[in-house]
Design a protein around this motif. Structure first.
Motif, PDB file in Angstrom:
ATOM      1  N   SER A 265       1.008  -1.284  -0.286  1.00 48.77           N
ATOM      2  CA  SER A 265      -0.417   0.028  -0.164  1.00 48.77           C
ATOM      3  C   SER A 265       1.240   1.123   0.517  1.00 48.77           C
ATOM      4  O   SER A 265       1.084   1.217   0.923  1.00 48.77           O
ATOM      5  N   PRO A 266       0.524   2.296  -0.452  1.00 48.53           N
ATOM      6  CA  PRO A 266       1.353   3.671  -0.803  1.00 48.53           C
ATOM      7  C   PRO A 266       1.208   4.157   0.421  1.00 48.53           C
ATOM      8  O   PRO A 266       2.043   4.712   0.051  1.00 48.53           O
ATOM      9  N   GLU A 267       0.171   4.233   1.128  1.00 48.82           N
ATOM     10  CA  GLU A 267       0.364   4.469   2.056  1.00 48.82           C
ATOM     11  C   GLU A 267       1.085   3.864   3.691  1.00 48.82           C
ATOM     12  O   GLU A 267       0.775   4.053   4.235  1.00 48.82           O
ATOM     13  N   ASP A 268       0.986   2.383   3.013  1.00 52.43           N
ATOM     14  CA  ASP A 268       1.759   1.996   3.871  1.00 52.43           C
ATOM     15  C   ASP A 268       3.281   2.217   4.918  1.00 52.43           C
ATOM     16  O   ASP A 268       4.203   1.848   4.238  1.00 52.43           O
ATOM     17  N   ASP A 269       2.942   3.395   5.504  1.00 55.20           N
ATOM     18  CA  ASP A 269       4.737   3.871   6.140  1.00 55.20           C
ATOM     19  C   ASP A 269       5.465   2.580   7.023  1.00 55.20           C
ATOM     20  O   ASP A 269       6.699   3.371   7.655  1.00 55.20           O
ATOM     21  N   SER A 270       5.191   1.700   7.227  1.00 61.09           N
ATOM     22  CA  SER A 270       6.054   1.265   8.028  1.00 61.09           C
ATOM     23  C   SER A 270       7.218   0.552   7.765  1.00 61.09           C
ATOM     24  O   SER A 270       8.020  -0.317   8.536  1.00 61.09           O
ATOM     25  N   ASN A 271       7.529   0.326   5.734  1.00 56.57           N
ATOM     26  CA  ASN A 271       8.733  -0.393   5.551  1.00 56.57           C
ATOM     27  C   ASN A 271       9.305   0.656   5.315  1.00 56.57           C
ATOM     28  O   ASN A 271      10.042   0.102   3.844  1.00 56.57           O
ATOM     29  N   PHE A 272       9.504   2.361   5.414  1.00 59.43           N
ATOM     30  CA  PHE A 272      10.538   3.254   4.642  1.00 59.43           C
ATOM     31  C   PHE A 272      10.179   4.636   5.815  1.00 59.43           C
ATOM     32  O   PHE A 272       9.514   4.263   5.921  1.00 59.43           O
ATOM     33  N   ILE A 273      11.675   5.288   5.680  1.00 59.86           N
ATOM     34  CA  ILE A 273      11.630   6.663   6.223  1.00 59.86           C
ATOM     35  C   ILE A 273      10.643   7.286   5.399  1.00 59.86           C
ATOM     36  O   ILE A 273      11.089   7.548   3.833  1.00 59.86           O
ATOM     37  N   ARG A 274      10.337   8.490   5.769  1.00 54.27           N
ATOM     38  CA  ARG A 274       9.687   9.713   4.812  1.00 54.27           C
ATOM     39  C   ARG A 274      10.322  10.717   5.965  1.00 54.27           C
ATOM     40  O   ARG A 274      10.535  11.056   6.661  1.00 54.27           O
ATOM     41  N   ARG A 275      10.026  11.473   4.403  1.00 54.43           N
ATOM     42  CA  ARG A 275      11.049  12.894   4.563  1.00 54.43           C
ATOM     43  C   ARG A 275      10.540  13.404   3.641  1.00 54.43           C
ATOM     44  O   ARG A 275       9.577  12.861   2.652  1.00 54.43           O
ATOM     45  N   VAL A 276       9.798  14.750   4.377  1.00 51.63           N
ATOM     46  CA  VAL A 276       8.619  15.861   3.168  1.00 51.63           C
ATOM     47  C   VAL A 276       9.414  17.094   3.105  1.00 51.63           C
ATOM     48  O   VAL A 276      10.251  18.123   4.053  1.00 51.63           O
ATOM     49  N   ILE A 277       9.822  17.962   1.843  1.00 52.66           N
ATOM     50  CA  ILE A 277      10.007  19.443   1.764  1.00 52.66           C
ATOM     51  C   ILE A 277       9.253  19.900   0.645  1.00 52.66           C
ATOM     52  O   ILE A 277       7.944  19.399   0.008  1.00 52.66           O
ATOM     53  N   TYR A 278       8.600  21.492   0.978  1.00 58.20           N
ATOM     54  CA  TYR A 278       8.467  21.834   0.689  1.00 58.20           C
ATOM     55  C   TYR A 278       9.412  22.552  -0.170  1.00 58.20           C
ATOM     56  O   TYR A 278       9.195  23.376  -0.121  1.00 58.20           O
ATOM     57  N   LEU A 279       7.609  22.739  -1.982  1.00 59.36           N
ATOM     58  CA  LEU A 279       8.836  23.439  -3.421  1.00 59.36           C
ATOM     59  C   LEU A 279       8.273  24.306  -3.646  1.00 59.36           C
ATOM     60  O   LEU A 279       7.415  24.069  -3.919  1.00 59.36           O
ATOM     61  N   PRO A 280       8.393  26.204  -3.430  1.00 58.35           N
ATOM     62  CA  PRO A 280       7.772  26.816  -4.305  1.00 58.35           C
ATOM     63  C   PRO A 280       8.080  27.292  -5.042  1.00 58.35           C
ATOM     64  O   PRO A 280       9.138  26.616  -5.819  1.00 58.35           O
ATOM     65  N   PRO A 281       7.152  27.959  -5.944  1.00 58.67           N
ATOM     66  CA  PRO A 281       7.171  28.971  -6.722  1.00 58.67           C
ATOM     67  C   PRO A 281       8.515  29.359  -7.219  1.00 58.67           C
ATOM     68  O   PRO A 281       9.054  30.204  -6.573  1.00 58.67           O
ATOM     69  N   ARG A 282       9.851  29.211  -8.292  1.00 61.88           N
ATOM     70  CA  ARG A 282      10.890  29.721  -8.558  1.00 61.88           C
ATOM     71  C   ARG A 282      12.216  29.304  -7.921  1.00 61.88           C
ATOM     72  O   ARG A 282      13.049  29.701  -8.203  1.00 61.88           O
ATOM     73  N   SER A 283      11.701  27.273  -7.199  1.00 62.36           N
ATOM     74  CA  SER A 283      13.212  27.541  -6.120  1.00 62.36           C
ATOM     75  C   SER A 283      13.634  26.270  -7.307  1.00 62.36           C
ATOM     76  O   SER A 283      12.923  25.726  -7.980  1.00 62.36           O
TER      77      SER A 283
END
Length: 343
Positions: A265-283
């Motif tokens: 399941s793509p939403e099953d986060d039990s088998n991977f580490i997750r990190r998230v970053i915000y990408l604003p326009p012009r970055s």
């Protein structure tokens, strides 16, 4: 997933950074860009969004309340010559809670690459100016697009083949277009990237146009297709990018452009580490080293993103310029469990 709802303020004298604007929109011949050109004279915009399905009412979202107040005072009840002389009817609009919206802060959203803490990720905000952004968008819009299932693409230098997840190095399309030369020069001279490589050579460009709600499935760009450095310039609209690291590597899917992980399941986060970053326009985002070779990157298929408590709606389009160097020969990276050349 539900969209954020805008409504009237509880008090008539309550101001907001969002404006409800009636009597303009695509149904009467006005593009988001034309509307933005009118309102951006009063301050920085977050975006222009459809207020409903009529095509004649929009939400104009400013970065601050003062700019919205100035725009309302100047334009409400007045004929707007730049929009065909139509009289605009404007009032404040506020974001209403939507209990059916299940956007959750599952992980904190980083604003900078240092906060993300993944080796090889770099992010430069405002890498280009708003004028340069508009010139790049105009340049690609003057050229033919290729339509995929959910988005449009353009390829330069070499065509990326989605059926093989690779490029045909014997079929060169030519030099990269001249309109990206200033971007390439700025990349080569940018102090942020000095430690990544002695000389930065890029010969392949893919331009992606994402409508609202369209993203990318988790993937690693095929190791054997491209060299170490992958640059992605975000234009027009913001989004979040999620990174996932699966300790057991991945497998090769036929439905995408590169390696994707095998997960029930793509939403099953039990088998991977997750990190998230915000990408604003012009970055400008750079993936190199471990980030390029061992972390899957993923753009959720959302119409809104929640960034540390703040709801940000995707724009009417997001366009990315992805620059890469086509690899000749096999990949010899230090991450064999993720590498198609070493499997």
């Amino acid at each position: 997933m539900g969209l954020p709802r805008f409504g009237r303020p509880k008090n008539d004298d309550e101001s907001s950074s969002n404006l409800f604007v009636a009597n303009c929109g695509p149904a009467v011949g006005h593009s988001d860009h034309e509307i933005a050109s009118v309102f951006s004279k009063f301050g920085e915009l977050n975006g222009v969004y459809a207020a409903d399905d009529s095509g004649t009412r929009v939400i104009v979202s400013f970065s601050d309340q003062g700019s919205a107040q100035s725009a309302l005072k100047a334009l409400h009840g007045q004929p707007c010559h730049e929009l065909g002389g139509r009289t605009l009817h404007i009032r404040y609009s506020v974001l209403q809670p939507n209990h059916q919206d299940h956007v959750k802060d599952l992980v904190p959203v980083s604003i900078t690459a240092s906060d993300l803490n993944i080796p090889g990720v770099y992010l430069v905000h405002d890498f280009i100016t708003a004028q340069e952004e508009e010139e790049l968008l105009q340049a690609v819009d003057c050229r033919p697009w290729n339509s995929l299932a959910k988005r449009r693409v353009q390829h330069y230098g070499y065509e990326f083949r989605y059926d093989t997840r690779n490029v045909n190095t014997k079929h060169r399309l030519g030099e990269l277009p001249s309109f990206v030369s200033p971007v390439l020069e700025r990349i080569s001279s940018c102090p942020t990237f000095k430690n990544t490589d002695d000389s930065i050579v890029l010969d392949q460009l893919t331009v992606n146009e994402y409508p609202p709600g369209v993203g990318l499935s988790p993937h690693i760009d095929t190791h054997s297709a491209f060299e170490d450095l992958i640059f992605s310039l975000s234009l027009s609209g913001p989004c979040i990018m999620e990174f996932r690291k699966y300790e057991n590597g991945g497998w090769f899917s036929r439905d995408g452009s590169s390696t994707v992980t095998k997960v029930e399941s793509p939403e099953d986060d039990s088998n991977f580490i997750r990190r998230v970053i915000y990408l604003p326009p012009r970055s400008l985002l750079l993936l190199s080293g471990e980030a390029r070779y061992a972390w899957h990157h993923y753009i959720p298929h959302h119409k809104i993103d929640k960034v540390n408590g703040r709801v940000i709606r995707r724009a009417s389009r997001r366009v990315s310029f992805t620059f890469r160097k086509v690899r000749e020969g096999l990949c010899k990276c230090e991450f064999p469990q993720y590498c198609d050349s070493q499997r």
